[in-house]
Design a protein around this motif. Sequence first.
Motif, PDB file in Angstrom:
ATOM      1  N   TRP A  40       0.853  -1.178   0.000  1.00  0.00           N
ATOM      2  CA  TRP A  40       0.000   0.000   0.000  1.00  0.00           C
ATOM      3  C   TRP A  40       0.889   1.228   0.000  1.00  0.00           C
ATOM      4  CZ3 TRP A  40      -0.049   3.586   4.037  1.00  0.00           C
ATOM      5  CH2 TRP A  40       0.554   3.189   5.224  1.00  0.00           C
ATOM      6  N   GLY A  41       0.313   2.354  -0.367  1.00  0.00           N
ATOM      7  CA  GLY A  41       1.062   3.602  -0.373  1.00  0.00           C
ATOM      8  C   GLY A  41       0.155   4.777  -0.094  1.00  0.00           C
ATOM      9  N   LEU A  42       0.697   5.739   0.620  1.00  0.00           N
ATOM     10  CA  LEU A  42       0.001   7.001   0.901  1.00  0.00           C
ATOM     11  C   LEU A  42       0.680   8.087   0.108  1.00  0.00           C
ATOM     12  CD1 LEU A  42      -1.733   9.073   2.601  1.00  0.00           C
ATOM     13  CD2 LEU A  42       0.165   9.058   4.222  1.00  0.00           C
ATOM     14  N   GLU A  43      -0.114   8.896  -0.546  1.00  0.00           N
ATOM     15  CA  GLU A  43       0.413  10.067  -1.241  1.00  0.00           C
ATOM     16  C   GLU A  43      -0.347  11.285  -0.753  1.00  0.00           C
ATOM     17  OE1 GLU A  43       1.287  11.713  -5.720  1.00  0.00           O
ATOM     18  OE2 GLU A  43       0.788   9.605  -5.413  1.00  0.00           O
ATOM     19  N   VAL A  44       0.390  12.305  -0.305  1.00  0.00           N
ATOM     20  CA  VAL A  44      -0.210  13.535   0.218  1.00  0.00           C
ATOM     21  C   VAL A  44       0.432  14.734  -0.451  1.00  0.00           C
ATOM     22  CG1 VAL A  44      -0.663  14.928   2.264  1.00  0.00           C
ATOM     23  CG2 VAL A  44      -0.528  12.454   2.478  1.00  0.00           C
ATOM     24  N   GLN A  45      -0.385  15.655  -0.914  1.00  0.00           N
ATOM     25  CA  GLN A  45       0.080  16.925  -1.472  1.00  0.00           C
ATOM     26  C   GLN A  45      -0.745  18.043  -0.875  1.00  0.00           C
ATOM     27  OE1 GLN A  45      -0.411  16.648  -5.702  1.00  0.00           O
ATOM     28  NE2 GLN A  45       1.145  15.078  -5.924  1.00  0.00           N
ATOM     29  N   GLY A  46      -0.147  19.203  -0.729  1.00  0.00           N
ATOM     30  CA  GLY A  46      -0.890  20.394  -0.329  1.00  0.00           C
ATOM     31  C   GLY A  46      -1.206  20.511   1.143  1.00  0.00           C
ATOM     32  N   LEU A  47      -0.598  19.689   1.976  1.00  0.00           N
ATOM     33  CA  LEU A  47      -0.799  19.775   3.419  1.00  0.00           C
ATOM     34  C   LEU A  47       0.302  20.657   3.988  1.00  0.00           C
ATOM     35  CD1 LEU A  47      -2.633  18.687   5.673  1.00  0.00           C
ATOM     36  CD2 LEU A  47      -1.100  16.730   5.872  1.00  0.00           C
ATOM     37  N   ALA A  48      -0.076  21.611   4.828  1.00  0.00           N
ATOM     38  CA  ALA A  48       0.897  22.556   5.376  1.00  0.00           C
ATOM     39  C   ALA A  48       1.949  21.849   6.219  1.00  0.00           C
ATOM     40  CB  ALA A  48       0.176  23.595   6.235  1.00  0.00           C
ATOM     41  N   SER A  49       3.117  22.454   6.318  1.00  0.00           N
ATOM     42  CA  SER A  49       4.159  21.926   7.202  1.00  0.00           C
ATOM     43  C   SER A  49       3.627  21.855   8.619  1.00  0.00           C
ATOM     44  CB  SER A  49       5.396  22.832   7.174  1.00  0.00           C
ATOM     45  OG  SER A  49       5.969  22.839   5.898  1.00  0.00           O
ATOM     46  N   GLN A  50       4.034  20.842   9.335  1.00  0.00           N
ATOM     47  CA  GLN A  50       3.596  20.644  10.714  1.00  0.00           C
ATOM     48  C   GLN A  50       4.293  21.640  11.638  1.00  0.00           C
ATOM     49  OE1 GLN A  50       5.258  18.346   8.850  1.00  0.00           O
ATOM     50  NE2 GLN A  50       7.224  18.891   9.690  1.00  0.00           N
ATOM     51  N   PRO A  51       3.635  22.021  12.725  1.00  0.00           N
ATOM     52  CA  PRO A  51       4.273  22.905  13.700  1.00  0.00           C
ATOM     53  C   PRO A  51       5.469  22.197  14.358  1.00  0.00           C
ATOM     54  CG  PRO A  51       1.905  22.746  14.098  1.00  0.00           C
ATOM     55  CD  PRO A  51       2.250  21.717  13.071  1.00  0.00           C
ATOM     56  N   ALA A  52       6.357  22.967  14.938  1.00  0.00           N
ATOM     57  CA  ALA A  52       7.516  22.405  15.637  1.00  0.00           C
ATOM     58  C   ALA A  52       7.062  21.422  16.713  1.00  0.00           C
ATOM     59  CB  ALA A  52       8.340  23.528  16.265  1.00  0.00           C
ATOM     60  N   GLY A  53       7.764  20.301  16.816  1.00  0.00           N
ATOM     61  CA  GLY A  53       7.447  19.305  17.831  1.00  0.00           C
ATOM     62  C   GLY A  53       6.258  18.425  17.508  1.00  0.00           C
ATOM     63  N   ARG A  54       5.736  18.506  16.288  1.00  0.00           N
ATOM     64  CA  ARG A  54       4.565  17.722  15.891  1.00  0.00           C
ATOM     65  C   ARG A  54       4.865  16.977  14.586  1.00  0.00           C
ATOM     66  NH1 ARG A  54       0.330  17.918  19.553  1.00  0.00           N
ATOM     67  NH2 ARG A  54      -1.233  18.173  17.962  1.00  0.00           N
ATOM     68  N   GLU A  55       4.124  15.919  14.329  1.00  0.00           N
ATOM     69  CA  GLU A  55       4.182  15.158  13.081  1.00  0.00           C
ATOM     70  C   GLU A  55       2.766  14.759  12.704  1.00  0.00           C
ATOM     71  OE1 GLU A  55       8.148  12.553  12.726  1.00  0.00           O
ATOM     72  OE2 GLU A  55       6.838  11.904  14.345  1.00  0.00           O
ATOM     73  N   TYR A  56       2.584  14.510  11.415  1.00  0.00           N
ATOM     74  CA  TYR A  56       1.322  13.937  10.971  1.00  0.00           C
ATOM     75  C   TYR A  56       1.390  12.427  11.196  1.00  0.00           C
ATOM     76  CZ  TYR A  56       0.273  18.386   8.778  1.00  0.00           C
ATOM     77  OH  TYR A  56       0.018  19.707   8.550  1.00  0.00           O
ATOM     78  N   GLN A  57       0.254  11.837  11.557  1.00  0.00           N
ATOM     79  CA  GLN A  57       0.208  10.401  11.762  1.00  0.00           C
ATOM     80  C   GLN A  57      -0.994   9.824  11.023  1.00  0.00           C
ATOM     81  OE1 GLN A  57       0.810   9.259  15.825  1.00  0.00           O
ATOM     82  NE2 GLN A  57       0.701   7.067  15.389  1.00  0.00           N
ATOM     83  N   LEU A  58      -0.755   8.724  10.330  1.00  0.00           N
ATOM     84  CA  LEU A  58      -1.790   8.018   9.586  1.00  0.00           C
ATOM     85  C   LEU A  58      -2.418   6.968  10.491  1.00  0.00           C
ATOM     86  CD1 LEU A  58      -2.991   7.516   6.675  1.00  0.00           C
ATOM     87  CD2 LEU A  58      -1.338   5.656   6.536  1.00  0.00           C
ATOM     88  N   TRP A  59      -3.750   6.837  10.399  1.00  0.00           N
ATOM     89  CA  TRP A  59      -4.492   5.881  11.238  1.00  0.00           C
ATOM     90  C   TRP A  59      -5.381   5.003  10.379  1.00  0.00           C
ATOM     91  CZ3 TRP A  59      -2.944   5.861  16.132  1.00  0.00           C
ATOM     92  CH2 TRP A  59      -2.353   7.024  16.636  1.00  0.00           C
TER      93      TRP A  59
END
Length: 121
Positions: A40-59
């Motif tokens: 499987w693969g996730l592709e993401v475009q156009g999402l803003a950079s995460q704030p300092a000390g944070r990450e995006y997480q897939l669920w």
Amino acid sequence: RLSLVTSPAVTVFHLKCPGGSGPGATANASVYVSADLKKWGLEVQGLASQPAGREYQLWFQVGDEMRSGGCFTMQDGEVALLNPASFPPGTTGIAISLEPKGGSMRPTSPPILVSNEPVRL
């Protein structure tokens, strides 16, 4: 990546911003899953950079449980890709949330992007 996206019987989860506004409003994200669930693969475009000390997480939504699919970061204008080796059987939905760096055991913030309508191509 192209072979997965164009393979026969691929399932696609297109993620959308709940409510149509917020940090994911301009994002374009999809998860592509092979018929045998081995790739499987996730592709993401156009999402803003995460704030300092944070990450995006897939669920992954599997029954009543949310399972982590991994963390990723975004740099403005870049495409984020995740491509682990297996996909959880029984997944009925996918979400992305903003979590503390290193990820969480379960979501600690509302989803930025969600998909509960997989489409098999």
